[in-house]
Each structure stands twice: as C-alpha cells, then as structure tokens.
Design a protein around this motif. Sequence first.
Motif, PDB file in Angstrom:
ATOM      1  N   UNK A   1       0.846  -1.205   0.000  1.00  0.00           N
ATOM      2  CA  UNK A   1       0.000   0.000   0.000  1.00  0.00           C
ATOM      3  C   UNK A   1       0.878   1.250   0.000  1.00  0.00           C
ATOM      4  N   UNK A   2       1.941   1.245   0.819  1.00  0.00           N
ATOM      5  CA  UNK A   2       2.838   2.403   0.893  1.00  0.00           C
ATOM      6  C   UNK A   2       3.559   2.627  -0.433  1.00  0.00           C
ATOM      7  N   UNK A   3       4.030   1.552  -1.055  1.00  0.00           N
ATOM      8  CA  UNK A   3       4.730   1.672  -2.345  1.00  0.00           C
ATOM      9  C   UNK A   3       3.806   2.266  -3.397  1.00  0.00           C
ATOM     10  N   UNK A   4       2.597   1.734  -3.479  1.00  0.00           N
ATOM     11  CA  UNK A   4       1.640   2.231  -4.477  1.00  0.00           C
ATOM     12  C   UNK A   4       1.222   3.671  -4.191  1.00  0.00           C
ATOM     13  N   UNK A   5       1.176   4.024  -2.909  1.00  0.00           N
ATOM     14  CA  UNK A   5       0.812   5.401  -2.549  1.00  0.00           C
ATOM     15  C   UNK A   5       1.888   6.378  -3.021  1.00  0.00           C
ATOM     16  N   UNK A   6       3.163   6.045  -2.762  1.00  0.00           N
ATOM     17  CA  UNK A   6       4.256   6.923  -3.187  1.00  0.00           C
ATOM     18  C   UNK A   6       4.333   6.967  -4.706  1.00  0.00           C
ATOM     19  N   UNK A   7       4.069   5.843  -5.354  1.00  0.00           N
ATOM     20  CA  UNK A   7       4.052   5.843  -6.823  1.00  0.00           C
ATOM     21  C   UNK A   7       2.987   6.791  -7.346  1.00  0.00           C
ATOM     22  N   UNK A   8       1.837   6.820  -6.692  1.00  0.00           N
ATOM     23  CA  UNK A   8       0.760   7.709  -7.129  1.00  0.00           C
ATOM     24  C   UNK A   8       1.134   9.176  -6.935  1.00  0.00           C
ATOM     25  N   UNK A   9       1.806   9.490  -5.813  1.00  0.00           N
ATOM     26  CA  UNK A   9       2.144  10.884  -5.501  1.00  0.00           C
ATOM     27  C   UNK A   9       3.364  11.360  -6.282  1.00  0.00           C
ATOM     28  N   UNK A  10       4.417  10.537  -6.329  1.00  0.00           N
ATOM     29  CA  UNK A  10       5.690  10.972  -6.906  1.00  0.00           C
ATOM     30  C   UNK A  10       5.982  10.371  -8.275  1.00  0.00           C
ATOM     31  N   UNK A  11       5.440   9.196  -8.572  1.00  0.00           N
ATOM     32  CA  UNK A  11       5.712   8.556  -9.856  1.00  0.00           C
ATOM     33  C   UNK A  11       6.645   7.376  -9.727  1.00  0.00           C
ATOM     34  N   UNK A  12       6.556   6.438 -10.655  1.00  0.00           N
ATOM     35  CA  UNK A  12       7.327   5.208 -10.587  1.00  0.00           C
ATOM     36  C   UNK A  12       8.823   5.456 -10.763  1.00  0.00           C
ATOM     37  N   UNK A  13       9.219   6.589 -11.342  1.00  0.00           N
ATOM     38  CA  UNK A  13      10.637   6.894 -11.556  1.00  0.00           C
ATOM     39  C   UNK A  13      11.320   7.458 -10.323  1.00  0.00           C
ATOM     40  N   UNK A  14      10.611   7.518  -9.204  1.00  0.00           N
ATOM     41  CA  UNK A  14      11.164   8.219  -8.035  1.00  0.00           C
ATOM     42  C   UNK A  14      11.036   7.398  -6.758  1.00  0.00           C
ATOM     43  N   UNK A  15      10.992   6.070  -6.891  1.00  0.00           N
ATOM     44  CA  UNK A  15      10.856   5.182  -5.733  1.00  0.00           C
ATOM     45  C   UNK A  15      11.986   4.163  -5.727  1.00  0.00           C
ATOM     46  N   UNK A  16      12.478   3.862  -4.529  1.00  0.00           N
ATOM     47  CA  UNK A  16      13.426   2.778  -4.323  1.00  0.00           C
ATOM     48  C   UNK A  16      13.128   2.110  -2.991  1.00  0.00           C
ATOM     49  N   UNK A  17      13.973   1.172  -2.592  1.00  0.00           N
ATOM     50  CA  UNK A  17      13.731   0.402  -1.374  1.00  0.00           C
ATOM     51  C   UNK A  17      14.888   0.547  -0.396  1.00  0.00           C
ATOM     52  N   UNK A  18      14.530   0.620   0.881  1.00  0.00           N
ATOM     53  CA  UNK A  18      15.537   0.694   1.924  1.00  0.00           C
ATOM     54  C   UNK A  18      15.268  -0.266   3.058  1.00  0.00           C
ATOM     55  N   UNK A  19      14.370  -1.206   2.830  1.00  0.00           N
ATOM     56  CA  UNK A  19      13.999  -2.177   3.851  1.00  0.00           C
ATOM     57  C   UNK A  19      12.665  -2.788   3.490  1.00  0.00           C
ATOM     58  N   UNK A  20      12.482  -4.065   3.839  1.00  0.00           N
ATOM     59  CA  UNK A  20      11.250  -4.762   3.465  1.00  0.00           C
ATOM     60  C   UNK A  20      10.828  -5.697   4.579  1.00  0.00           C
ATOM     61  N   UNK A  21       9.518  -5.927   4.734  1.00  0.00           N
ATOM     62  CA  UNK A  21       9.062  -6.930   5.705  1.00  0.00           C
ATOM     63  C   UNK A  21       9.421  -8.321   5.214  1.00  0.00           C
ATOM     64  N   UNK A  22       9.887  -9.171   6.122  1.00  0.00           N
ATOM     65  CA  UNK A  22      10.260 -10.559   5.808  1.00  0.00           C
ATOM     66  C   UNK A  22      11.421 -10.613   4.824  1.00  0.00           C
ATOM     67  N   UNK A  23      11.164 -10.419   3.534  1.00  0.00           N
ATOM     68  CA  UNK A  23      12.240 -10.461   2.548  1.00  0.00           C
ATOM     69  C   UNK A  23      11.838  -9.648   1.334  1.00  0.00           C
TER      70      UNK A  23
ATOM     71  N   UNK B   1      12.330 -10.536  -1.785  1.00  0.00           N
ATOM     72  CA  UNK B   1      11.766 -11.400  -2.817  1.00  0.00           C
ATOM     73  C   UNK B   1      10.273 -11.608  -2.611  1.00  0.00           C
ATOM     74  N   UNK B   2       9.864 -11.848  -1.375  1.00  0.00           N
ATOM     75  CA  UNK B   2       8.440 -12.044  -1.091  1.00  0.00           C
ATOM     76  C   UNK B   2       7.655 -10.768  -1.354  1.00  0.00           C
ATOM     77  N   UNK B   3       8.174  -9.632  -0.922  1.00  0.00           N
ATOM     78  CA  UNK B   3       7.498  -8.359  -1.157  1.00  0.00           C
ATOM     79  C   UNK B   3       7.318  -8.108  -2.651  1.00  0.00           C
ATOM     80  N   UNK B   4       8.376  -8.308  -3.420  1.00  0.00           N
ATOM     81  CA  UNK B   4       8.307  -8.046  -4.860  1.00  0.00           C
ATOM     82  C   UNK B   4       7.415  -9.058  -5.571  1.00  0.00           C
ATOM     83  N   UNK B   5       7.411 -10.309  -5.101  1.00  0.00           N
ATOM     84  CA  UNK B   5       6.546 -11.319  -5.704  1.00  0.00           C
ATOM     85  C   UNK B   5       5.079 -10.969  -5.491  1.00  0.00           C
ATOM     86  N   UNK B   6       4.749 -10.479  -4.306  1.00  0.00           N
ATOM     87  CA  UNK B   6       3.367 -10.063  -4.051  1.00  0.00           C
ATOM     88  C   UNK B   6       3.033  -8.788  -4.818  1.00  0.00           C
ATOM     89  N   UNK B   7       4.005  -7.895  -4.940  1.00  0.00           N
ATOM     90  CA  UNK B   7       3.781  -6.664  -5.700  1.00  0.00           C
ATOM     91  C   UNK B   7       3.509  -6.987  -7.167  1.00  0.00           C
TER      92      UNK B   7
END
Length: 451
Positions: free
Chosen positions: A365-387, A389-395
Amino acid sequence: MNSVPNRDFMEVHPLHQHQPHCKQQCFVFTEIADIELPAEITKFGGGNEKLHCANGGIPSYNCKKDSCSESSAERPGGARGRKILVGICVVLVCIAMAGGIPLALQLRSSSLLEARLAFIRRLLTESPLIEGSWKPPSDVKLNSSGMADIRQNHIGAVLWPIAVHCGAQYLDAVQLVLEGIDEAKRITASTNSMHIVESADEMEQTHIRGEVAVLMGIGGGHALGTSLAVLRSLYLLGARFVSITSLECTTPWASAAIRRRDYLAEENATNSLNEFGKTMLYEMNRLGMLVEISQLSEAAMIIALRTAKAPVLLMNASPLSMCNGTNVASIPDHVLSLLPENGGVILLNLERCGDRPINVREAIIAINYVRKVAGVDHIGLGGAPKSYALLLAELARDRVWGNAAIKKLVGGNVMRILREIEALKNRLPLFEEWIPSESIESNSYCRYPET
C-alpha cells in the motif's frame, strides 16, 4: 481444483478466430513461462494438447488437426461439431474478457507464488537490488553468516552512510568520520563478497561478478566541519553521498528535522538552508556526490529540492501520512510531489513504523501510494518486511508492476540519479568560500584564528 485465482497477476489474451493450420493463442501469465496446466483444463479437443513456449517464452496452444480442422465431409456431423466448438470458444472469450480470468485459474495459489518468486529471483540477477541506509553487523566484522543474510535477501548493492554522533559536532567529528571510512574499507577488504564502488558502472560490474557493491557516504553534515575543503577530501577518500543533516542534528548551515518537544536549538541556528548551505550543496553537485536530504527540516528540504542542480536522495524514509515513527524519516506529501521536478528518489524503509512491524500488505500500500504521488521513476527500497523477494513477488500480482517498473523500484532509479550526478561532475564552478564567522562564534567550535 477450487482455489481462488490471482486476478491481478495474470494477463488475458483473447482467443483469435481460426486461421489456416488452426493455430490460436491461449491465455498466458505475465512474465511467467513453462507452467503446466492441469489435465482437466487441457481436455478440450484431442485431449493431449499442452502449453508450450514459443515466440520468446510466451505460452501458446496448438490445436491438432483432428480436433478443430476436420471438415463435414471427413466426419459425420462435422458442421454441428464445429458450431459447438465455436460456441464454447465464444463463451470462454466472454468469460475471460468480463472477469479477466485465464484458463489457468485452477492452478493452486501456492504454485503461482512459487512462479512469481522464480521470476523475481531471475530479475534480481539482471538488476542489482540497492538497499539504502545499510549498517554493518553489530560485531563490526562481516562474517560468513552476515554475508549469508545479505545474499539470502538478494541484495546486490548497499548505501553505507558513515555515522558520527551529533555530540561530536564542533569537537572531533571530522576525525571520527575519517576513522569510520578507514573502518569501512577494512571491513569490506576482509571479505571477497563486498567491494566499495565509486560509480554506477562499478556498481553494475560488481553485481555481474556476484559481489555486493558498497557505495560509501557521510551520515551527517556536522562531520564536514563546515568546510568545503573537508568535503572535497572526503570525496577523494571514496565518499559518494552526504546526508546534509542527521536527525535533530542542526548544523550552522542546515536545519534538521526535530522530533522532541524539549529540544533546545542554538541561539543563532538556521531554521532552513542558508546561503553557505546552498554553497555546500552546489559543491556536492560539482564533485559528483549525491545529496541526501531526508533528515532536513521541511523548509530546508523544499529549498534543497528547488536549489540542487542534480537529483537528490531521501533514504530510510516513509510517507508522513502513513508513518510518523522515530526509526524513519517521515516525508510530507507535498515534498514527495516535488520529486518529479527535481528528479530525485525516495528509498522507502518498509520494515517497521516505530516499534510496530509492517506487514507485506501495508508495505505494498505504501509503495503504491508513493508511486501515485511521486511517480514510478522516483521510488526505491531501503527495507522490506520478511524479505525483498516475497514483497516483490506479491507486488508483481498487480499488472502495473511489470518487468520494467520493478527494475526501476529495486535499483534502476538509484542508478539513474547516480549517472545524472556523474554527468554533472566538474561542470559547475569551484567554490572556495568560508562560513561566516558569526555563524559559529557563539558555540564551542575550535578553529585556529586566521592570520
């Protein structure tokens, strides 16, 4: 099987009308190949048809001659059978177009997750996953178990800010940051799995070799000693980014974000980014250093975004509307909305909000929210729940997160701004200024008097 299909992850291709040789496209998975369908799905026609990959790994369905091309002269009741088959195809197309559900809906959801995880692992071998604001293990030494944790989480590169306690400001902060850089070099030299890099190209080459790239930086502007000469010297030692302030550590030239109500500011402290602060920022741009602004005060962040000649970085951060914890930098929406204008990137820390762990659903939800506000070209990762790979697979269940978008998220956006700041190197004038004496005269800063 009666398991519920994953509607977002699958992509539907409508059936075409019969062509010569009777070839038609079947429903396929986005980015996923080599998936076997259950027997009950493949029983139409001759009964032995299976999905096979063609045209770059996209599954297709080949009809046999005896199942769909027999003429009425060759088979009694052929016209009637053809009508029935056409009717079945029309019904299936209508179902697929209405609900977006492919024929593979009977696949178990666990199989879908395994397929998505395999896709993510392949993708992360192509593009390094860059984690922001990394810290070494508490035992200082990067032992085999510490490296195993990094590799199991599929991390390809880290941004390592050399931290100096705010209390060292005006004292031995410069000495401490020099010792921190020396320690970082010794730690990485003790393992064959990590390598300090100084450019985007070096980061890519390190990832290709199967090593973890380390981009070293300074974790607070107070470690610069309000000196452009110190800034340049740290660049020569390998530092490639500077956090202008750390939390609640205002410098004579930049104001930090304050969380405590009992915080006592210095009498002559700036409440934003003053003229010398802008000079510092320009010199970072000229050198080719990333400017990290997540711990600045809101007013200073806005000035930095509008003043910088190159994209800025926000590390270990989250949207203020979703998390106002003490472990991350909370960024207001109107600051996030300025990122497209500057070209900067926010690295979201989605592990915890304060003392509360963040689950995968909240992270998405947070990733999609920032994508909506700032755009897909302006997001990266600095930590994830569990792992990761799991976060990206669900995304990846959401079809808006295709191959290209996920590559931007995991590290492509950081690589972009690294290259942009490198292209600006030495194109600005050299700055040779001193901070005004009145900005530091009321504190305990020790400086040899000018002669």
